[in-house]
Design a protein around this motif. Sequence first.
Motif, PDB file in Angstrom:
ATOM      1  N   LYS A  92       0.865  -1.181   0.000  1.00 52.26           N
ATOM      2  CA  LYS A  92       0.000   0.000   0.000  1.00 52.26           C
ATOM      3  C   LYS A  92       0.901   1.230   0.000  1.00 52.26           C
ATOM      4  O   LYS A  92       1.663   1.447   0.944  1.00 52.26           O
ATOM      5  CB  LYS A  92      -0.903  -0.019   1.231  1.00 52.26           C
ATOM      6  CG  LYS A  92      -2.211   0.725   1.059  1.00 52.26           C
ATOM      7  CD  LYS A  92      -3.154   0.424   2.204  1.00 52.26           C
ATOM      8  CE  LYS A  92      -4.486   1.133   1.999  1.00 52.26           C
ATOM      9  NZ  LYS A  92      -5.420   0.831   3.107  1.00 52.26           N
ATOM     10  N   GLN A 109      -1.776  -0.852  -4.336  1.00 51.76           N
ATOM     11  CA  GLN A 109      -2.728   0.218  -4.042  1.00 51.76           C
ATOM     12  C   GLN A 109      -1.961   1.523  -3.856  1.00 51.76           C
ATOM     13  O   GLN A 109      -0.909   1.543  -3.217  1.00 51.76           O
ATOM     14  CB  GLN A 109      -3.530  -0.100  -2.775  1.00 51.76           C
ATOM     15  CG  GLN A 109      -4.379  -1.354  -2.884  1.00 51.76           C
ATOM     16  CD  GLN A 109      -5.153  -1.625  -1.615  1.00 51.76           C
ATOM     17  OE1 GLN A 109      -5.196  -0.795  -0.712  1.00 51.76           O
ATOM     18  NE2 GLN A 109      -5.770  -2.791  -1.538  1.00 51.76           N
ATOM     19  N   SER A 168      -2.252   5.961  -3.247  1.00 49.43           N
ATOM     20  CA  SER A 168      -3.014   7.160  -2.909  1.00 49.43           C
ATOM     21  C   SER A 168      -2.046   8.335  -2.854  1.00 49.43           C
ATOM     22  O   SER A 168      -0.826   8.155  -2.924  1.00 49.43           O
ATOM     23  CB  SER A 168      -3.740   6.992  -1.573  1.00 49.43           C
ATOM     24  OG  SER A 168      -4.552   8.129  -1.317  1.00 49.43           O
ATOM     25  N   LYS A 221      -4.837  14.931  -1.374  1.00 51.50           N
ATOM     26  CA  LYS A 221      -6.045  15.368  -2.077  1.00 51.50           C
ATOM     27  C   LYS A 221      -5.835  16.669  -2.838  1.00 51.50           C
ATOM     28  O   LYS A 221      -6.543  16.942  -3.814  1.00 51.50           O
ATOM     29  CB  LYS A 221      -7.192  15.535  -1.083  1.00 51.50           C
ATOM     30  CG  LYS A 221      -7.679  14.223  -0.504  1.00 51.50           C
ATOM     31  CD  LYS A 221      -8.846  14.447   0.431  1.00 51.50           C
ATOM     32  CE  LYS A 221      -9.360  13.122   0.994  1.00 51.50           C
ATOM     33  NZ  LYS A 221     -10.499  13.318   1.920  1.00 51.50           N
ATOM     34  N   PRO A 264      -7.804   7.445  -2.857  1.00 52.92           N
ATOM     35  CA  PRO A 264      -8.598   6.437  -2.136  1.00 52.92           C
ATOM     36  C   PRO A 264      -8.504   6.541  -0.621  1.00 52.92           C
ATOM     37  O   PRO A 264      -9.478   6.270   0.080  1.00 52.92           O
ATOM     38  CB  PRO A 264      -8.018   5.103  -2.625  1.00 52.92           C
ATOM     39  CG  PRO A 264      -7.274   5.429  -3.878  1.00 52.92           C
ATOM     40  CD  PRO A 264      -6.781   6.822  -3.702  1.00 52.92           C
ATOM     41  N   TYR A 265      -7.339   6.895  -0.071  1.00 51.00           N
ATOM     42  CA  TYR A 265      -7.188   6.981   1.383  1.00 51.00           C
ATOM     43  C   TYR A 265      -6.214   8.109   1.700  1.00 51.00           C
ATOM     44  O   TYR A 265      -5.519   8.633   0.825  1.00 51.00           O
ATOM     45  CB  TYR A 265      -6.702   5.654   1.983  1.00 51.00           C
ATOM     46  CG  TYR A 265      -5.554   5.019   1.241  1.00 51.00           C
ATOM     47  CD1 TYR A 265      -4.235   5.346   1.537  1.00 51.00           C
ATOM     48  CD2 TYR A 265      -5.784   4.088   0.234  1.00 51.00           C
ATOM     49  CE1 TYR A 265      -3.180   4.772   0.855  1.00 51.00           C
ATOM     50  CE2 TYR A 265      -4.735   3.509  -0.458  1.00 51.00           C
ATOM     51  CZ  TYR A 265      -3.436   3.850  -0.138  1.00 51.00           C
ATOM     52  OH  TYR A 265      -2.394   3.286  -0.822  1.00 51.00           O
ATOM     53  N   GLU A 266      -6.164   8.468   2.978  1.00 54.51           N
ATOM     54  CA  GLU A 266      -5.373   9.617   3.409  1.00 54.51           C
ATOM     55  C   GLU A 266      -3.996   9.179   3.892  1.00 54.51           C
ATOM     56  O   GLU A 266      -3.716   7.992   4.070  1.00 54.51           O
ATOM     57  CB  GLU A 266      -6.111  10.366   4.514  1.00 54.51           C
ATOM     58  CG  GLU A 266      -7.429  10.989   4.061  1.00 54.51           C
ATOM     59  CD  GLU A 266      -8.107  11.760   5.168  1.00 54.51           C
ATOM     60  OE1 GLU A 266      -7.572  11.725   6.306  1.00 54.51           O
ATOM     61  OE2 GLU A 266      -9.153  12.385   4.911  1.00 54.51           O
ATOM     62  N   ASP A 272      -3.421   6.951   7.208  1.00 54.47           N
ATOM     63  CA  ASP A 272      -3.835   5.547   7.253  1.00 54.47           C
ATOM     64  C   ASP A 272      -2.679   4.689   7.768  1.00 54.47           C
ATOM     65  O   ASP A 272      -1.567   4.733   7.235  1.00 54.47           O
ATOM     66  CB  ASP A 272      -4.252   5.090   5.852  1.00 54.47           C
ATOM     67  CG  ASP A 272      -4.959   3.744   5.879  1.00 54.47           C
ATOM     68  OD1 ASP A 272      -4.966   3.099   6.947  1.00 54.47           O
ATOM     69  OD2 ASP A 272      -5.508   3.342   4.840  1.00 54.47           O
TER      70      ASP A 272
END
Length: 602
Positions: free
Chosen positions: A339, A361, A363, A366, A373-375, A378
């Motif tokens: 991740k 995965q 991310s 933003k 998908p996630y911050e 996480d």
Amino acid sequence: MGKEKKKFKSGIATSFITRASAVKRLQLNLVNFRRLCILKGIYPVEPKSIRKAGKGQRLHRTYFRFKDIQFLAHEPIVEKFRDHRVFVRKVRKAKAKKEWATVNRLCRNEPKYRLDHIVKERYPTFVDALRDLEDPLTLCSLFSTFRKNAKVKSEVLPLCRRLIVEFMNYVIASRSLRKVFLSIKGIYFQVEIEGQMLTWIIPYNFGYQVPGDVDLKIMSTFTEFYTTLVGFVNFKLYTSLNLHYPPKLSMASQSTKSEAEQDEVDDAVDDLIGSFAHDLVKVNQGSSITGEDEEDNEQDDDQQEVLIAGGTVDEETVKKAREERDDMKRFKKLFEGCKFFLSREVPREAITFVIRCFGGQVSWDKTMFVGAPYEMSDETITHQIVDRPQQDKQYLSRYYIQPQWVFDCVNAHRLLPLEDYFPGVPLPPHLSPFVEDKEGSYLPPERMAMQEGNQKTESDDEEVGEEEEEEIIGESENEEDLEEGLSSDDDEEEEEDETSIGDAEKKRLKQLSKLAQKQTMNLSVAEGEVEKVNPTWDAEKLARQERRLQEMMIPKKRKRLYDRLMKKKKEQAKEVRKLKEKRLKYDEEQKVNKKKKKVTAM
């Protein structure tokens, strides 16, 4: 008597035609003629005899084949070009007379043409289109980074961007990426689609100015044809995976809204598709892509292997095919279970595309792009990719690495050690995976270490498999020993008597041998000098002598060719020697610099 043959009425003089006469024959101007030749794939040629092609003149002109010009004369687009020339003339007159109603009416009825029939004509099969897809992908990637320009239509730039994003999403869904390389020109990507290897370049997102010596109008004509071709190919590729085209996301909601709101939703969906972080939807299904297709493909491969084994193919070839298939499965799942989180200074699009192609995965922040998908907070993140030596806030549950680690892992087909890619650590050299190692060529130490690492991983896997087999065999042998031990207890008493008799005979034979040794005379021999012989040197000497004899037997016609080949080999060996010497000097300088740094630090 027969008719007298006139000069320049047959042969090369009638097979070629100059560009000026071709333009006059087709009744087009030079711009439209050039555009027509690009769309149809017809290019100028150079005749063998310029004097005969020029009908006695030795002037250097641009020549085309006469058959190609006859072929262009029957193209329906020629009529559209003529209509467009008339349309431009009418609009110019209406603007001069300030008849704006006429201008609007003419603009609504502007003649347009399609290139679908030309694509089908130039590429009769889908494999032919795939083989010629490298230049279209490269040019569309270049145009997708352009800003709005007066020389390029404003509709072309977003179209190129959309087609490239669709193709990259297909590569993610099919996991067909094979090689990546970061160069000065841009990022090289190589994919394998239906047995065809495709390589294209994506430029970096830097601000630059278009050079003045580049004709963007000619490039836009190529792009006009390439966008149609890539659209056809994308549709075929998406239907082969049972995906929607244009692509749809599983998270996109379908609701009844007004046109303005629906346009905003479509723009948001396009941005999410361009983020490469979300799965696509299949046709007639609401779920995204899963591993069912891979299982079906595995079953098909097993059936093919059974058919091959039943035929005339050897078992070794079947084993090799299975090993290659297993290696490819492992390679496609390289980043599964990992991740990632990308920092703001990292190039998002390229790294996201590579990680998603191998099951990882991803991310990001933003504020960088939509669709994260996630911050960052996480706790399940395993790797954070950074390009700065220091970070404001660090988490103990993840590794901080530099972006080059992702690309080097793909080229090495395994997860490399993280210690060499920590922030602030000097990175190892980024080697090109497109260089083929030939005999006698120079191999950098890093490439040799990478090859040794790959061989070690393969040998470790084989040893693990052998150990498991040995454990299974050992357990079965222990069970057999236990069974035999129970049955042999009854026979031990009978064997004890036989062993006692055998021991007495052995002792008697030993005593007799000792007596015989005492009776023998003590003989002495002087040590001689042994000549040291190196078998490798002798073999090389014999090989040189045989080669000289073979060279003496070469005929004169082939001796020159042989001398050229040997000269080329010597030059190559000389270059390899120079590169090795340079590398040794570089390593020594690095060692000296490290010692100086340690001394200054003390």
